[in-house]
Design a protein around this motif. Structure first.
Motif, PDB file in Angstrom:
ATOM      1  N   MET A   1       0.787  -1.340  -0.010  1.00  0.00           N
ATOM      2  CA  MET A   1       0.116   0.075   0.004  1.00  0.00           C
ATOM      3  C   MET A   1       0.765   1.242   0.007  1.00  0.00           C
ATOM      4  SD  MET A   1      -1.319   0.156   3.880  1.00  0.00           S
ATOM      5  CE  MET A   1      -1.642   2.139   3.853  1.00  0.00           C
ATOM      6  N   THR A   2       0.384   2.310  -0.596  1.00  0.00           N
ATOM      7  CA  THR A   2       1.092   3.448  -0.492  1.00  0.00           C
ATOM      8  C   THR A   2       0.673   4.218   0.541  1.00  0.00           C
ATOM      9  OG1 THR A   2      -0.635   4.590  -1.498  1.00  0.00           O
ATOM     10  CG2 THR A   2       1.281   3.723  -2.880  1.00  0.00           C
ATOM     11  N   GLY A   3       1.425   5.519   1.090  1.00  0.00           N
ATOM     12  CA  GLY A   3       1.074   6.115   2.263  1.00  0.00           C
ATOM     13  C   GLY A   3      -0.180   6.643   2.305  1.00  0.00           C
ATOM     14  N   PRO A   4      -0.905   7.014   3.318  1.00  0.00           N
ATOM     15  CA  PRO A   4      -2.224   7.820   3.267  1.00  0.00           C
ATOM     16  C   PRO A   4      -1.795   9.195   3.094  1.00  0.00           C
ATOM     17  CG  PRO A   4      -1.464   7.321   5.788  1.00  0.00           C
ATOM     18  CD  PRO A   4      -0.473   6.577   4.610  1.00  0.00           C
ATOM     19  N   GLU A   5      -2.974  10.075   2.777  1.00  0.00           N
ATOM     20  CA  GLU A   5      -2.853  11.385   2.615  1.00  0.00           C
ATOM     21  C   GLU A   5      -3.458  11.663   3.990  1.00  0.00           C
ATOM     22  OE1 GLU A   5      -5.444  15.093   0.570  1.00  0.00           O
ATOM     23  OE2 GLU A   5      -5.607  13.060  -0.146  1.00  0.00           O
ATOM     24  N   ILE A   6      -2.588  12.596   4.386  1.00  0.00           N
ATOM     25  CA  ILE A   6      -2.705  13.238   5.885  1.00  0.00           C
ATOM     26  C   ILE A   6      -3.250  14.626   5.878  1.00  0.00           C
ATOM     27  CG2 ILE A   6      -1.808  13.354   8.359  1.00  0.00           C
ATOM     28  CD1 ILE A   6      -0.282  11.021   7.521  1.00  0.00           C
ATOM     29  N   LEU A  14      -5.755  14.630  13.296  1.00  0.00           N
ATOM     30  CA  LEU A  14      -5.738  14.544  11.636  1.00  0.00           C
ATOM     31  C   LEU A  14      -6.270  13.536  11.067  1.00  0.00           C
ATOM     32  CD1 LEU A  14      -1.583  13.969  12.111  1.00  0.00           C
ATOM     33  CD2 LEU A  14      -2.739  16.120  11.613  1.00  0.00           C
ATOM     34  N   LEU A  15      -6.593  13.631   9.776  1.00  0.00           N
ATOM     35  CA  LEU A  15      -7.656  12.590   8.872  1.00  0.00           C
ATOM     36  C   LEU A  15      -6.600  11.980   7.848  1.00  0.00           C
ATOM     37  CD1 LEU A  15     -10.572  11.602   8.328  1.00  0.00           C
ATOM     38  CD2 LEU A  15     -10.752  13.425   6.667  1.00  0.00           C
ATOM     39  N   ALA A  16      -6.604  10.563   8.031  1.00  0.00           N
ATOM     40  CA  ALA A  16      -5.449   9.866   6.931  1.00  0.00           C
ATOM     41  C   ALA A  16      -6.607   9.344   6.092  1.00  0.00           C
ATOM     42  CB  ALA A  16      -4.783   8.986   7.757  1.00  0.00           C
ATOM     43  N   THR A  17      -6.504   9.367   4.810  1.00  0.00           N
ATOM     44  CA  THR A  17      -7.390   8.818   3.580  1.00  0.00           C
ATOM     45  C   THR A  17      -6.557   7.952   2.932  1.00  0.00           C
ATOM     46  OG1 THR A  17      -8.393  11.114   3.684  1.00  0.00           O
ATOM     47  CG2 THR A  17      -8.609   9.451   1.936  1.00  0.00           C
ATOM     48  N   PHE A  18      -7.189   6.762   2.736  1.00  0.00           N
ATOM     49  CA  PHE A  18      -6.409   5.656   2.044  1.00  0.00           C
ATOM     50  C   PHE A  18      -7.117   5.379   0.764  1.00  0.00           C
ATOM     51  CE2 PHE A  18      -5.695   5.418   6.411  1.00  0.00           C
ATOM     52  CZ  PHE A  18      -4.611   5.113   6.573  1.00  0.00           C
ATOM     53  N   ASP A  19      -6.578   4.407  -0.134  1.00  0.00           N
ATOM     54  CA  ASP A  19      -7.087   3.799  -1.394  1.00  0.00           C
ATOM     55  C   ASP A  19      -8.094   2.859  -1.403  1.00  0.00           C
ATOM     56  OD1 ASP A  19      -5.364   5.919  -2.777  1.00  0.00           O
ATOM     57  OD2 ASP A  19      -3.706   4.366  -2.899  1.00  0.00           O
ATOM     58  N   ASP A  23      -6.658  -1.050   3.092  1.00  0.00           N
ATOM     59  CA  ASP A  23      -5.305  -0.287   3.570  1.00  0.00           C
ATOM     60  C   ASP A  23      -5.655   0.394   4.955  1.00  0.00           C
ATOM     61  OD1 ASP A  23      -4.115  -0.695   1.167  1.00  0.00           O
ATOM     62  OD2 ASP A  23      -4.493   1.103   0.195  1.00  0.00           O
ATOM     63  N   VAL A  24      -7.134   0.801   5.218  1.00  0.00           N
ATOM     64  CA  VAL A  24      -7.422   1.101   6.308  1.00  0.00           C
ATOM     65  C   VAL A  24      -7.236   0.163   7.472  1.00  0.00           C
ATOM     66  CG1 VAL A  24      -9.632   1.956   7.659  1.00  0.00           C
ATOM     67  CG2 VAL A  24      -8.996   2.945   5.242  1.00  0.00           C
ATOM     68  N   VAL A  25      -7.739  -0.904   7.452  1.00  0.00           N
ATOM     69  CA  VAL A  25      -7.713  -2.006   8.402  1.00  0.00           C
ATOM     70  C   VAL A  25      -6.183  -2.435   8.453  1.00  0.00           C
ATOM     71  CG1 VAL A  25      -8.186  -4.391   8.755  1.00  0.00           C
ATOM     72  CG2 VAL A  25      -9.875  -3.025   7.490  1.00  0.00           C
ATOM     73  N   ALA A  26      -5.365  -2.523   7.705  1.00  0.00           N
ATOM     74  CA  ALA A  26      -4.085  -2.911   7.784  1.00  0.00           C
ATOM     75  C   ALA A  26      -3.093  -1.641   8.545  1.00  0.00           C
ATOM     76  CB  ALA A  26      -3.163  -3.146   6.446  1.00  0.00           C
ATOM     77  N   PHE A  27      -3.340  -0.622   8.277  1.00  0.00           N
ATOM     78  CA  PHE A  27      -2.755   0.560   8.849  1.00  0.00           C
ATOM     79  C   PHE A  27      -3.297   0.918  10.259  1.00  0.00           C
ATOM     80  CE2 PHE A  27      -1.489   4.996   9.808  1.00  0.00           C
ATOM     81  CZ  PHE A  27      -0.289   5.069   9.195  1.00  0.00           C
ATOM     82  N   THR A  68       4.323   8.132   9.343  1.00  0.00           N
ATOM     83  CA  THR A  68       4.942   7.664   8.117  1.00  0.00           C
ATOM     84  C   THR A  68       5.825   6.370   8.404  1.00  0.00           C
ATOM     85  OG1 THR A  68       7.117   9.048   8.429  1.00  0.00           O
ATOM     86  CG2 THR A  68       5.137  10.061   7.265  1.00  0.00           C
ATOM     87  N   GLN A  69       6.216   6.532   9.643  1.00  0.00           N
ATOM     88  CA  GLN A  69       7.016   4.862  10.254  1.00  0.00           C
ATOM     89  C   GLN A  69       6.131   4.058  10.588  1.00  0.00           C
ATOM     90  OE1 GLN A  69       9.072   7.209  13.270  1.00  0.00           O
ATOM     91  NE2 GLN A  69      10.277   8.291  11.877  1.00  0.00           N
ATOM     92  N   VAL A  70       4.882   4.105  10.561  1.00  0.00           N
ATOM     93  CA  VAL A  70       3.996   2.931  10.955  1.00  0.00           C
ATOM     94  C   VAL A  70       4.144   1.923  10.033  1.00  0.00           C
ATOM     95  CG1 VAL A  70       1.778   2.264  11.331  1.00  0.00           C
ATOM     96  CG2 VAL A  70       2.619   4.420  12.361  1.00  0.00           C
ATOM     97  N   SER A  71       4.254   0.627  10.219  1.00  0.00           N
ATOM     98  CA  SER A  71       4.224  -0.768   9.458  1.00  0.00           C
ATOM     99  C   SER A  71       2.795  -1.145   9.223  1.00  0.00           C
ATOM    100  CB  SER A  71       5.072  -1.676   9.645  1.00  0.00           C
ATOM    101  OG  SER A  71       6.594  -1.184   9.618  1.00  0.00           O
TER     102      SER A  71
END
Length: 222
Positions: A1-6, A14-19, A23-27, A68-71
């Motif tokens: 997955m690519t990094g979310p838009e924050i 903060l609001l993180a948006t995913f594709d 991706d939401v569940v994994a993050f 950005t460092q969250v796996s």
């Protein structure tokens, strides 16, 4: 997955948006393991995570950097049967909540026709995987569960029921769910459970908040 838009969401969130929902569940699972200082609440949506933080402990800039460092943690594989137990959890390293189900739903035959499965194959599919509460909505305690096995992508009923009973176990699209109270609904009903999904007598009231792992088992199975 690519990094979310924050983006900022007020002064303390903060609001993180995913594709994708995956991706939401994994993050979110990765966040649970990272335990970022000052992060006080995570609210899941179908494509977003709202991240509230304590400004006395952290700030938006620091939290952005730490995010950005969250796996991300990938979805787990299908699992083998287990005996019923009772548990609740917050993180993906805890035991799953196990929900016994009587598979006699009004739409069970419809679902077998739509999928080409026999009844026992459908039950094996539903019980033979680990489900994750991706987000909650529709009604208090209604958890949208995504599975570790292939989704069936089932359509909703062409006509919604005016009253789906509390405890009805249902599937629709890529999701499964348990209706926490009697309410209208258009999902396909495959079974029922006595497990209360919503109760004001516990904290939190929702039995399966976002991030909870869930196993379905056949009621009465040894």
């Amino acid at each position: 997955m690519t990094g979310p838009e924050i983006r900022s969401a007020g002064g303390t969130a903060l609001l993180a948006t995913f594709d994708s929902l995956a991706d939401v569940v994994a993050f979110r699972a990765g966040l649970a393991q990272a335990a970022l200082p000052g992060l006080t609440e995570v609210v899941s949506g179908a494509r977003t995570l709202l991240l509230r933080f304590d400004p006395t402990t952290t700030d938006a800039g620091r939290l952005r950097t730490e995010l950005t460092q969250v796996s991300p943690v990938s979805p787990v594989s299908p699992v083998s049967p287990v005996s019923p137990v009772s548990a609740t959890l917050e993180a993906h390293d805890a035991d799953p909540l196990v929900i016994p189900v009587t598979y006699d739903g009004e739409d069970l035959d419809t679902v077998t026709e739509l999928t080409g499965m026999r009844r026992d194959e459908l039950v094996a599919w539903h019980t033979g995987q680990l489900w994750t509460s991706a987000f909650c909505g529709f009604a208090p305690g209604f958890s949208y569960l995504t599975g570790s096995d292939r989704p069936l992508d089932l359509p909703r009923r062409s006509t919604a029921r005016t009253a789906v009973p509390s405890g009805a176990v249902a599937v629709a699209g890529e999701f499964s769910a348990v209706y926490p109270r009697t309410s209208p609904g258009g999902w396909q009903l495959i079974g029922r459970t006595d497990v209360p999904m919503w109760s004001l007598d516990r904290t939190p009231p929702a039995l399966a908040p976002a991030g909870t792992l869930v196993r379905f088992v056949v009621a009465g199975a040894a």
